[in-house]
Write a protein that holds these residues in place. Structure first.
Motif, mmCIF file in Angstrom:
data_model
loop_
_atom_site.group_PDB
_atom_site.id
_atom_site.type_symbol
_atom_site.label_atom_id
_atom_site.label_comp_id
_atom_site.label_asym_id
_atom_site.label_seq_id
_atom_site.Cartn_x
_atom_site.Cartn_y
_atom_site.Cartn_z
ATOM 1 N N ARG A 595 0.840 -1.216 0.000
ATOM 2 C CA ARG A 595 0.000 0.000 0.000
ATOM 3 C C ARG A 595 0.866 1.254 0.000
ATOM 4 O O ARG A 595 0.634 2.193 -0.742
ATOM 5 C CB ARG A 595 -0.915 0.011 1.219
ATOM 6 C CG ARG A 595 -2.101 -0.885 1.116
ATOM 7 C CD ARG A 595 -3.128 -0.535 2.198
ATOM 8 N NE ARG A 595 -4.067 -1.629 2.305
ATOM 9 C CZ ARG A 595 -3.930 -2.679 3.127
ATOM 10 N NH1 ARG A 595 -2.887 -2.746 3.934
ATOM 11 N NH2 ARG A 595 -4.831 -3.627 3.136
ATOM 12 N N ALA A 599 1.260 4.303 -2.816
ATOM 13 C CA ALA A 599 1.133 5.719 -2.434
ATOM 14 C C ALA A 599 2.363 6.508 -2.898
ATOM 15 O O ALA A 599 2.247 7.640 -3.376
ATOM 16 C CB ALA A 599 0.959 5.838 -0.926
ATOM 17 N N LYS A 607 -3.947 4.357 -3.317
ATOM 18 C CA LYS A 607 -3.562 3.319 -2.351
ATOM 19 C C LYS A 607 -4.702 2.297 -2.207
ATOM 20 O O LYS A 607 -5.837 2.685 -1.918
ATOM 21 C CB LYS A 607 -3.332 4.023 -1.017
ATOM 22 C CG LYS A 607 -2.472 3.304 -0.041
ATOM 23 C CD LYS A 607 -2.168 4.280 1.091
ATOM 24 C CE LYS A 607 -1.542 3.582 2.254
ATOM 25 N NZ LYS A 607 -1.171 4.527 3.302
#
Length: 659
Positions: A595, A599, A607
């Motif tokens: 994740r 990002a 995300k």
């Protein structure tokens, strides 16, 4: 239609075409490419007319190139006549290719059979004569449900020789899917096999045909012709069933090709919509064959000395255009493969390239990504363990190839010396539309680059207005082209609504979101119905997938959206790692790592809210990821759709557990 789609993928690497490739290319250098573009843009009808006269053999020459009077039901070369099979086979007997190998067939077991153009011609003629003896003629429609085999190509070519419109059904489809197609197309003939061999296993085909007949509505079918592939036990109806070998045994080895109108339907190929019944995409004879042959010459830079291998199945359009018709019309030697890339081990593709001295290799990103994982796990299955020096050109087809898979393919399979033609096209387009020309186009990993001559591809907003460079929108084709879809079989209203919506000024709507950069290169961002709407931002799923696969731990990823009360839609990622599937705390830790990576690569908006790990992704037997099933899983709903086409249906249970 909604607002424009935001592009978040950043890729700056550029690979100019190698100078030695440019020197020998059919389209050599940017100037040659630009000259073709300008000729086509200046006077499209003159351009297409010249190409059709130069490339195809006509029994009755056409006098009109394009009839737009019933747009969008366009007609190309409408008063001309030809025969597709004669252009693929007879032409090669007249030009000196009679004793050239047309097909190198490698069976699942590794057994190899080579067939010359003369032998292929005779096999097609014997089968066509057999069909004639059963009373079949131009205007009839056949269903072909066969394994990857020389027999499948013979059946398609024999139908084309007689003007019988064929509809090939992929051998992985269920009896229900087969039944739908038999009924919808109004078939009077089914051509099948007892069984097929895949990965060392025999998979029944004729029982599915029998089951389809038992569902009713197939009364128009007079005969079921059966190819004996394995000798497996089958039920037999003496009134309807005919062994292929018995049918052809005493037939003559010549069969006069039947001239048909250029607009005569060569085939109907069913493609799944996201909802509703499958769409029967109808293709013509003249325009379709012209584009199949031209793209072999332009995109694959086809030469008489090449050994061409397209790894698709004849059940898909790639197998129609770049196995059954294009390579034969171009007079090439090609490899046809019955099996799967991982049997008996994951080095199968590389060994076949080495053994058959393949020079042009055309496969799907899903196959490449699964082989990356296998290569990392076992050095013996890595391309570097094989002699790949015969390769001079690589191709990618089926979906966008993410930049990291592109780089692996370029460096490890092509040795950093083979251009990659990343081809964008569809069942409906008949052949390549946006793709590099290997002797002219600078390559950008992840981009299908530029339009082909005569193809007016553009990015527009929801009202058909052009979108400025770097901004996402809807991919359209502004002008008709010869190999375009002619209709949805039996459903002209659906054809117009699906592909030529009135708000888009008569442009062909591809159904893909895309953006075009300042160099005029196209980047596909995923299907319009695969666009994620997160907190008012519209993101293409392909870009999020590319970011995930760029992580060193990730082999494959598929991204879908699910409804979310806060953001409108949440990003759900299904991930296959290059190592074993993590569980418990380890899965949570790796999920967080991925994740954070997305990002950093794209931005916090992209995300994933959830990451689910699996040993694999749900794929059809042709390697296509079934994202619509993943959307159902992501929502926590029960999968009620037919999953018989999946190679690995059990994987759906594994992927239903979020981290």
């Amino acid at each position: 239609m909604a607002n424009s789609i935001e592009s978040v993928l950043v890729e700056t690497r550029v690979f100019p075409p190698p100078q030695d490739f440019v020197k020998q290319a059919n389209v050599s250098g940017q100037a040659a490419y630009q000259a073709l573009l300008e000729e086509a843009d200046r006077d499209p009808n003159a351009f297409w007319g010249r190409m059709a006269r130069e490339q195809l053999q006509w029994t009755k020459p056409f006098t009109k190139v394009l009839d737009e009077s019933r747009a969008p039901f366009f007609e190309w070369f409408g008063d001309g006549e030809l025969n597709v099979s004669a252009n693929c086979l007879d032409a090669n007997l007249k030009n000196g290719n009679a004793n050239k190998v047309a097909i190198i067939f490698e069976a699942d077991s590794g057994e190899v059979l080579k067939v010359t153009y003369q032998q292929l011609y005779e096999r097609v003629c014997k089968f066509a004569n057999g069909l004639k003896s059963l009373g079949y003629k131009a205007g009839d429609r056949s269903i072909i449900y066969l394994p990857m085999s020389i027999e499948a190509i013979v059946a398609m070519q024999a139908c084309a020789r007689l003007g019988i419109t064929h509809s090939v059904v992929f051998g992985g489809f269920s009896a229900k899917s087969l039944h739908e197609r038999i009924v919808d197309v109004g078939a009077s003939l089914v051509i099948t096999a007892d069984e097929q061999m895949r990965g060392g296993k025999a998979i029944a085909l004729k029982p599915a045909v029998d089951e389809a007949f038992g569902m009713g509505g197939c009364e128009a079918v007079r005969h079921s012709i059966v190819y004996k592939r394995t000798g497996g036990k089958v039920n037999w109806d003496a009134k309807r069933d005919v062994w292929m070998h018995d049918l052809v045994e005493k037939q003559a080895t010549d069969c006069a090709p039947v001239p048909v109108n250029a607009e005569h339907p060569l085939f109907i190929l069913y493609t799944s919509g996201s909802t509703g019944k499958p769409k029967g995409v109808q293709h013509s004879s003249g325009g379709y064959l012209l584009w199949a042959k031209l793209t072999m010459q332009w995109v694959f830079d086809a030469k008489a000395s090449d050994v061409f291998w397209c790894t698709a199945d004849v059940g898909w359009v790639t197998g129609h255009t770049y196995i059954t018709y294009g390579p034969l019309a171009a007079g090439l030697t090609q490899v046809v493969f019955e099996g799967v890339p991982t049997y008996p081990d994951a080095g199968r593709f590389w060994k076949m390239i080495q053994d058959h001295k393949v020079s042009i290799f055309y496969t799907a990103p899903t196959a490449i990504r699964s082989l990356i994982k296998a290569s990392d796990a076992n050095d013996a299955h890595h391309p570097k363990s094989y002699d790949m020096s015969s390769l001079r050109l690589l191709g990618s087809v089926g979906e966008p190839i993410n930049p990291e898979a592109w780089m692996w393919y370029y460096n490890n399979v092509g040795g950093g010396r083979c251009p990659i033609v990343d081809t964008w096209w569809q069942t409906e387009t008949g052949g390549h539309m946006i793709t590099p020309l290997p002797g002219a186009t600078p390559l950008k990993p992840g981009s299908c680059t530029t339009r082909l001559p005569g193809i007016t591809a553009a990015i527009v907003d929801e009202l058909g207005g052009d979108v400025e460079a770097g901004h996402g929108g809807f991919l359209v084709i502004k002008r008709p082209w010869p190999s375009m879809i002619r209709n949805i079989w039996g459903d002209p209203d659906r054809f117009e609504k699906s592909y030529f919506p009135p708000e888009l000024r008569g442009y062909y709507l591809a159904g893909d979101g895309a953006q075009c950069d300042k160099d005029g290169c196209f980047w596909i961002m995923g299907r319009i119905d695969d666009v994620l709407n997160v907190s008012g931002h519209r993101l293409g799923t392909m870009e999020v997938e590319s970011a995930l696969v760029a992580h060193e731990m990730v082999a494959e990823a598929a991204v879908v959206g699910r409804p979310d009360a806060t953001t409108g839609e949440a990003v759900v990622a299904f991930v296959v790692l290059k190592r074993s599937r993590p569980e418990g705390d380890e899965a949570i830790a790796i999920g967080k790592q991925l994740r954070d990576w997305v990002a950093k690569e794209i931005g916090p908006i992209a995300k994933p809210k959830e990451i689910r790990f699996g040993d694999n992704l749900p794929k059809t037997r042709s390697g296509k990821i079934m994202r619509r099933l993943l959307r159902v899983v992501a929502k926590g709903e029960v999968v009620t759709q037919d999953v018989s086409t999946l190679e690995n249906p059990a994987i759906l249970d594994q992927l239903s557990k979020p981290v």
